[in-house]
Design a protein around this motif. Structure first.
Motif, short mmCIF file in Angstrom:
data_model
loop_
_atom_site.label_atom_id
_atom_site.label_comp_id
_atom_site.label_asym_id
_atom_site.label_seq_id
_atom_site.Cartn_x
_atom_site.Cartn_y
_atom_site.Cartn_z
N SER A 37 0.82 -1.22 0.00
CA SER A 37 0.00 0.00 0.00
C SER A 37 0.85 1.26 0.00
O SER A 37 0.33 2.35 -0.24
CB SER A 37 -0.93 0.00 1.21
N GLN B 87 -6.45 -1.92 -6.40
CA GLN B 87 -7.54 -1.18 -5.75
C GLN B 87 -7.12 -0.54 -4.43
O GLN B 87 -7.62 0.52 -4.07
CB GLN B 87 -8.74 -2.12 -5.52
N SER B 88 -6.21 -1.19 -3.71
CA SER B 88 -5.85 -0.70 -2.37
C SER B 88 -4.65 0.24 -2.36
O SER B 88 -4.19 0.64 -1.29
CB SER B 88 -5.56 -1.90 -1.46
N SER C 6 -3.64 3.33 -2.28
CA SER C 6 -4.15 4.69 -2.05
C SER C 6 -3.07 5.75 -2.17
O SER C 6 -3.38 6.93 -2.33
CB SER C 6 -4.79 4.77 -0.66
N PRO D 10 -10.24 -0.61 -12.93
CA PRO D 10 -10.81 -0.38 -11.59
C PRO D 10 -11.15 1.09 -11.37
O PRO D 10 -10.37 1.98 -11.71
CB PRO D 10 -9.69 -0.83 -10.65
N SER D 11 -12.31 1.35 -10.84
CA SER D 11 -12.74 2.73 -10.62
C SER D 11 -11.83 3.47 -9.66
O SER D 11 -11.74 4.70 -9.70
CB SER D 11 -14.18 2.75 -10.10
N SER D 12 -11.10 2.73 -8.80
CA SER D 12 -10.20 3.38 -7.84
C SER D 12 -9.04 4.08 -8.51
O SER D 12 -8.36 4.90 -7.89
CB SER D 12 -9.67 2.34 -6.84
N LEU D 13 -8.78 3.76 -9.78
CA LEU D 13 -7.67 4.42 -10.49
C LEU D 13 -8.06 5.80 -11.00
O LEU D 13 -7.19 6.56 -11.43
CB LEU D 13 -7.22 3.55 -11.66
N ARG E 152 -8.80 8.99 -9.86
CA ARG E 152 -8.77 9.94 -8.74
C ARG E 152 -7.65 10.93 -9.00
O ARG E 152 -6.60 10.59 -9.56
CB ARG E 152 -8.56 9.22 -7.41
N LEU F 26 -18.65 8.13 -10.30
CA LEU F 26 -17.73 8.94 -9.50
C LEU F 26 -18.17 10.39 -9.50
O LEU F 26 -19.00 10.81 -10.32
CB LEU F 26 -16.32 8.82 -10.09
#
Length: 414
Positions: free
Chosen positions: A222, A242-243, A245, A262-265, A267, A288
């Protein structure tokens, strides 16, 4: 009696001060084992014409620690060894790395500047248990990465980039080096798969321009902020991301990755995202916040994939956005046009999709700093558009109507 006592103390002080330089000289005197190791290093390497790194390496000098370029000492032991000057007017060194360098057992840093050094990386480097920095970049080193480097428990930085190394990456580099923060193995000929779990708390991992295969690790630290594995032969879904951050830079371009992004990318903190030239599918997430507030200098490249659906506003604030050569449909949201005409988006490539419209405002002109490309879509590009890359579209400004109709009805495109 006071005067003789004072005179005695004065003479004693003089005696102590007189002895101190000799004591310090003994402490700084380099050990005979380190001298022998340095002699072997010089024997195995040579200055390329135009370089004069070894000019100061005179073994008749009384104190090599003070006169040899590229070394520093502590208590008579060599603690850092920097081979080559690193200056732009120096061509570097040639030869090979001799195993005897491992006899410099107090080394904390071993750096080899760019040159023509060839041969293998000595496995004996794994004996340098105090080593924190190992940088052997931009030479012609061959053979595998020694698995013995996994024994360097104090290692913080490993840079073996821009050589001709082959074989697999020793798994221990990812799992056994608790202090490792920077690993740069880019531009070699490394092959094989990465381990399924990377437990080292790495901040910077660069594996680009190799021959790596297989999937991404299921678990990445992480802590990672920079991750590049571009221009390899890796495949599979984008799992394990995904994790992350703390991630600020991600480049997985020019591989064979597939599946959705992945939607987490998506940002703003991940301000450099390169996923172009893969087999990614699905759409850009529309759930988002709209739009995301990307900062100046941000760049997102998702071009040359199989992304479908309409383009949501989430990426409208990206400064340089490449979505060309996908299967995007529908009308471009107004947020994109607003940022393009306002100049905050400098590059917007949407060519080679199935887009049906771009919002225009009468009388508005693009700023000179903006590149906008809309060719070869299911629309007629606006008059006066500019900024398409050379030879990206040929002479056709729009897709043939037959292709647009076939795509909209789900039929194969001729």
């Amino acid at each position: 009696m006071a005067k003789p006592h004072a005179l005695f103390l004065f003479r004693l002080l003089l005696l102590v001060n007189a002895c101190r330089p000799s004591h310090q000289q003994d402490q700084n005197k380099i050990s005979s084992g380190d001298v022998a190791a340095l002699a072997a290093v010089k024997e195995s390497l040579t200055d390329i014409p135009g370089s004069n790194f070894f000019a100061t390496w005179d073994f008749t000098a009384p104190d090599p620690c003070s006169t040899f370029s590229g070394i520093t000492c502590s208590l008579g032991r060599v603690t850092t060894l920097t081979l080559g000057t690193g200056l732009s007017n120096s061509r570097g060194l040639a030869g090979f790395l001799c195993p005897s360098v491992s006899n410099l057992t107090e080394l904390t840093q071993l750096v080899l500047y760019p040159g023509l050094v060839t041969g293998p990386i000595p496995p004996q480097l794994g004996l340098l248990r105090n080593l924190r920095v190992l940088s052997l970049t931009n030479n012609r080193l061959k053979g595998p990465i020694p698995s013995s480097l996994s024994s360097l428990a104090s290692l913080h930085t490993l840079d073996l980039s821009y050589n001709q190394l082959t074989g697999t990456v020793p798994p221990g580099l990812f799992t056994e080096l608790a202090q490792l923060k920077v690993m740069i193995l880019a531009s070699n000929q490394l092959s094989g798969e990465l381990p399924r779990i990377v437990s080292a708390e790495i901040l910077h991992l660069d594996l680009k321009d190799n021959r790596l295969t297989g999937a991404l690790p299921l678990r990445l630290p992480s802590t990672i902020r920079y991750l590049s594995a571009s221009n390899n032969m890796m495949w599979g879904p984008l799992n394990g991301l995904q994790s992350l951050s703390e991630l600020e830079f991600l480049d997985l371009s020019m591989n064979r990755f597939s599946g959705p992004i992945p939607s987490s990318l998506f940002r703003p903190a991940l301000s450099s995202l390169f996923l172009q030239r893969n087999n990614l599918s699905g759409g850009v997430p529309s759930s988002l916040p709209s739009p995301l507030m990307y900062a100046e200098g941000s760049i997102v490249d998702l071009s040359h994939n199989f992304l479908t659906g309409e383009l949501p506003p989430v990426l409208a604030a990206v400064e340089a956005l490449f979505l060309n050569s996908n299967r995007l449909t529908g009308r471009v949201p107004e947020e994109y046009a607003k940022n393009v005409y306002g100049g905050s988006t400098k590059t917007l490539y949407l060519q080679h999709n199935y887009i049906t419209g771009f919002p225009l405002e009468a009388g508005m002109r693009l700023p000179d700093t903006v590149s906008l490309c809309l060719t070869y879509n299911c629309m007629v590009p606006p008059v006066g558009f500019r900024g398409c890359p050379a030879a990206s579209d040929g002479e056709q400004l729009s897709r043939p109507e037959s292709q647009c109709l076939a795509f909209s009805h789900g039929r194969s495109i001729p």
